[in-house]
Design a protein around this motif. Sequence first.
Motif: not given
Length: 385
Positions: A4, A15, A27
């Motif tokens: 993400f 997320a 992430t």
Amino acid sequence: MIAFLGQGRMGVPMARRLVEAGHKVTTWRRGTGVTAAEAVDGAELVISMLSDPGAVREVLTAALPGLRPGATVVEMSTIGPEAVRALRELLPASVALVDAPVLGSVGPAADGSLVVLAGGDVSGCRQVLSVFGGVRETGPLGSGAAMKIAVMSAIVPAQVLVAETLAYGAAHGVDRDALLDVLAGTPLGQVAERLRTPATETRYSLGLAAKDLELAAWEGASMATAARRRLQEARAAGLGERDLTAVAEHVGGGPAARAVPLNLSTIPATNGAYSHAVRVGDMLYVSGQAAFDEQGHVVAPGSLKDQAEHIFAVTTRILADQGASWQDVAFIRTYLTDMDDILQLRDVRNRYVTGTPPASTTVEVSKLFRPGLVMEMDLIVALPR
């Protein structure tokens, strides 16, 4: 695995929903030290949720070395169909692309009630997208982005229209609540209710709304173009980080000398005890800037050159947010812990401050408020009209 690539108010809750749904998620966001390529390495699905077309292209370009063949990139930002087509050209043919911008704000992002407008082949990612809310397939690649812009070209100007209606009423002695009550019984009722009490928490920032209309105001789009101009004016007046409903405050007017605090999301956050800057009419007062990274750590402790580079770069972003440059600076005050460093400071400063110099003061102090800091700088700026 899902990567993400996101930032801002929408990225964090989205997320989090993926993690809560049981997905393994890596992430990326600016300032963490993790590169975009490292974040996407090995991911089957890469989701991007960024601020604008330029940011999306920058981050996905940086991610290219880590993208695996057969991966799918799901672009969920609001960037428009032309930018989606450019991404298709950027990405390798072995990487699939879906455009899936969303309707909704921070609350729906957190509770999974967004509307996902998906363009392209979503067969490999529909289940994941449903974590965010209802998925509406809009057609071929780029159609989701086009649908999002089309919707925003109606919703955002409608809020500006109601704000102007309230301003007209105020100028002619019409009771504000009574006017809103009357509007409640019209097709504009839901929009009017949003403006009854402008939001204190930013759900959909005025600055992002202005960006969306900059994408939507195609030639001949008279209402979107007029609303865009209003929002650009409000953004320049310091309301960019406020909720879109603050446009009612801007259009309705108010004391010209009202102090408007500014806190930019594009630079390291303050500790909450002060704002990055405060705008009063056509003057901007920039708080003392010191060299901190995204985690609040001192940049290059003890190094005047590195800290000066950081401070001037951050301050440039503050000026640009208000449509100003270093030529608009009226006064600079600099604090140094060692006046022997002034020549290093001058080398950095001369690359930013060119032409006729502003008024300035440089002061030596015994120490600054955090160990390792060797410089702090504040400004007074005469903003361009």
